[in-house]
Design a protein around this motif. Structure first.
Motif, short mmCIF file in Angstrom:
data_model
loop_
_atom_site.label_atom_id
_atom_site.label_comp_id
_atom_site.label_asym_id
_atom_site.label_seq_id
_atom_site.Cartn_x
_atom_site.Cartn_y
_atom_site.Cartn_z
N MET A 251 0.83 -1.20 0.00
CA MET A 251 0.00 0.00 0.00
C MET A 251 0.87 1.26 0.00
N VAL A 252 1.90 1.26 0.82
CA VAL A 252 2.79 2.42 0.90
C VAL A 252 3.46 2.67 -0.45
N GLN A 253 3.92 1.61 -1.09
CA GLN A 253 4.58 1.75 -2.38
C GLN A 253 3.63 2.31 -3.44
N LEU A 254 2.42 1.79 -3.48
CA LEU A 254 1.44 2.25 -4.46
C LEU A 254 1.08 3.72 -4.25
N VAL A 255 0.91 4.10 -2.98
CA VAL A 255 0.56 5.49 -2.68
C VAL A 255 1.70 6.42 -3.06
N HIS A 256 2.92 6.07 -2.72
CA HIS A 256 4.06 6.92 -3.07
C HIS A 256 4.21 7.05 -4.59
N ARG A 257 3.99 5.97 -5.32
CA ARG A 257 4.09 6.03 -6.78
C ARG A 257 3.00 6.91 -7.39
N GLY A 258 1.91 7.11 -6.65
CA GLY A 258 0.81 7.90 -7.17
C GLY A 258 0.85 9.37 -6.80
N HIS A 259 1.88 9.79 -6.07
CA HIS A 259 1.99 11.19 -5.64
C HIS A 259 3.26 11.83 -6.20
N ASP A 260 3.16 13.10 -6.60
CA ASP A 260 4.36 13.86 -6.93
C ASP A 260 4.75 14.79 -5.79
N ASN A 261 3.95 14.84 -4.74
CA ASN A 261 4.23 15.63 -3.55
C ASN A 261 4.51 14.65 -2.40
N PRO A 262 5.79 14.43 -2.03
CA PRO A 262 6.13 13.44 -1.01
C PRO A 262 5.45 13.69 0.33
N GLN A 263 5.29 14.95 0.71
CA GLN A 263 4.66 15.26 1.99
C GLN A 263 3.19 14.84 1.98
N ARG A 264 2.52 15.11 0.86
CA ARG A 264 1.12 14.70 0.74
C ARG A 264 0.99 13.18 0.68
N PHE B 145 -2.84 10.85 -7.70
CA PHE B 145 -3.70 11.42 -6.67
C PHE B 145 -3.79 12.95 -6.80
N THR B 146 -4.32 13.39 -7.90
CA THR B 146 -4.44 14.83 -8.18
C THR B 146 -5.25 15.59 -7.13
N PRO B 147 -6.33 15.03 -6.56
CA PRO B 147 -7.08 15.81 -5.56
C PRO B 147 -6.26 16.13 -4.32
N GLU B 148 -5.26 15.30 -4.02
CA GLU B 148 -4.44 15.55 -2.84
C GLU B 148 -3.22 16.41 -3.16
N ASP B 149 -2.60 16.17 -4.30
CA ASP B 149 -1.39 16.93 -4.66
C ASP B 149 -1.70 18.28 -5.29
N HIS B 150 -2.83 18.39 -5.99
CA HIS B 150 -3.15 19.60 -6.75
C HIS B 150 -4.60 20.03 -6.54
N PRO B 151 -4.99 20.25 -5.28
CA PRO B 151 -6.39 20.61 -5.00
C PRO B 151 -6.83 21.91 -5.64
N GLU B 152 -5.90 22.87 -5.76
CA GLU B 152 -6.28 24.16 -6.35
C GLU B 152 -6.69 24.00 -7.81
N THR B 153 -5.98 23.16 -8.55
CA THR B 153 -6.30 22.94 -9.95
C THR B 153 -7.66 22.25 -10.10
N ILE B 154 -7.90 21.24 -9.26
CA ILE B 154 -9.18 20.53 -9.32
C ILE B 154 -10.32 21.48 -8.94
N ALA B 155 -10.14 22.23 -7.85
CA ALA B 155 -11.20 23.13 -7.39
C ALA B 155 -11.50 24.20 -8.42
N SER B 156 -10.46 24.73 -9.07
CA SER B 156 -10.67 25.74 -10.10
C SER B 156 -11.51 25.20 -11.25
N ALA B 157 -11.25 23.95 -11.63
CA ALA B 157 -12.02 23.34 -12.71
C ALA B 157 -13.46 23.10 -12.28
N VAL B 158 -13.66 22.68 -11.03
CA VAL B 158 -15.02 22.51 -10.51
C VAL B 158 -15.77 23.83 -10.51
N ASN B 159 -15.11 24.88 -10.03
CA ASN B 159 -15.76 26.19 -9.97
C ASN B 159 -16.11 26.71 -11.37
N SER B 160 -15.27 26.42 -12.35
CA SER B 160 -15.59 26.84 -13.71
C SER B 160 -16.80 26.07 -14.24
#
Length: 270
Positions: free
Chosen positions: A154-167, A250-265
């Protein structure tokens, strides 16, 4: 950021909710829960409802005797939406498996939604990914493994899916906890066994008939759901593909601003 409200529950399902205005329904995938959207929802200018699929998150026990295929999850979703007093048509936002559910739901009830946003979603024959296929083949063994043997995968899969290590570290803490609480091996086994691309193949080639305002947002470096599938979805939905350079799964976790902007549009266009 404002803290998400606690989990709500009705006879039809569980969800988290916050905000006011036009409704937006958020759909998660595997191995996540409504907490996937914790950084997106406070940025959205509407009434945000993040639904929890039966068999996932705090609802893992509810999946013990249920069909957890995407087709069945779509039925549970539509039943839950029908039980709510939304006041107007909601926008659907889906990630990973949740994106597949969103596609099927929109085609089952094309007049029920105001818009559709897909981000790094399963589609066509893009899934199950190799690791899930392996778990499906090893299902009898997987169901008996101790959590200590599943956790490293699980840890490996999650890390491979993030470009933000802290997230990524934050995400592991968020999404592993329900598995520990409700039996990791059996829960994961129930989730992966019914997954089949037949559910999304069944709606491929029909999305162009929706005529809904749509957005497709994609992490270009996703190793699981490749950018080519995002391009294909955007073309079929008749919308521009919003690319996230270096973004992974995991774009909603690493890039929430981009996702939210698209939702708002989308809310502005609906």
């Amino acid at each position: 950021m404002t803290e998400l409200q606690s989990m709500r529950e009705s006879a039809q399902g569980r969800w988290t909710e916050q905000g006011n205005g036009a409704p937006v329904i958020f759909l998660h995938g595997i191995p996540t829960s409504p907490r996937l959207w914790r950084h997106v929802m406070p940025l959205v200018q509407g009434r945000c409802l993040a639904w929890e699929m039966p068999g996932y998150g705090t609802s893992i026990p509810d999946g013990a005797n249920k069909d957890l295929s995407l087709s069945a999850q779509t039925g549970y979703l539509l039943e839950w939406i029908g039980s709510l007093d939304l006041g107007q048509k909601p926008v659907l936002v889906g990630h990973d498996l949740g994106g597949g559910v969103a596609q099927i739901a929109a085609l089952r009830q094309p007049d029920a939604f105001a818009g559709l946003l897909l981000t790094n979603s399963v589609s066509y024959d893009s899934w199950p990914i190799p690791s899930v296929k392996m778990m499906q083949r090893l299902a009898p063994v997987l169901a008996r493994l101790p959590a200590t043997m599943i956790y490293p995968t699980m840890v490996q899969l999650v890390h491979r899916g993030h470009d933000n290590p802290q997230r990524a570290l934050e995400s592991i803490g968020e999404h592993w906890a329900p598995y520990i609480a409700h039996g990791a091996a059996k829960a994961l086994n129930r989730q992966v066994v019914p997954l089949t691309s037949q559910d999304t193949k069944g709606v491929s080639g029909r999305l162009h008939t929706l005529g809904l305002p749509a957005r497709v947002v994609w992490g270009e470096a996703d190793r699981f759901q490749k950018i080519e599938f995002g391009e294909r979805l955007a073309a079929e939905l008749g919308c521009e593909l919003i690319r996230i350079p270096n973004g992974r799964r995991f774009t909603p976790e690493d890039h929430p601003e981009t996702i939210a902007s698209a939702v708002n549009s989308l809310l502005s266009a609906a």
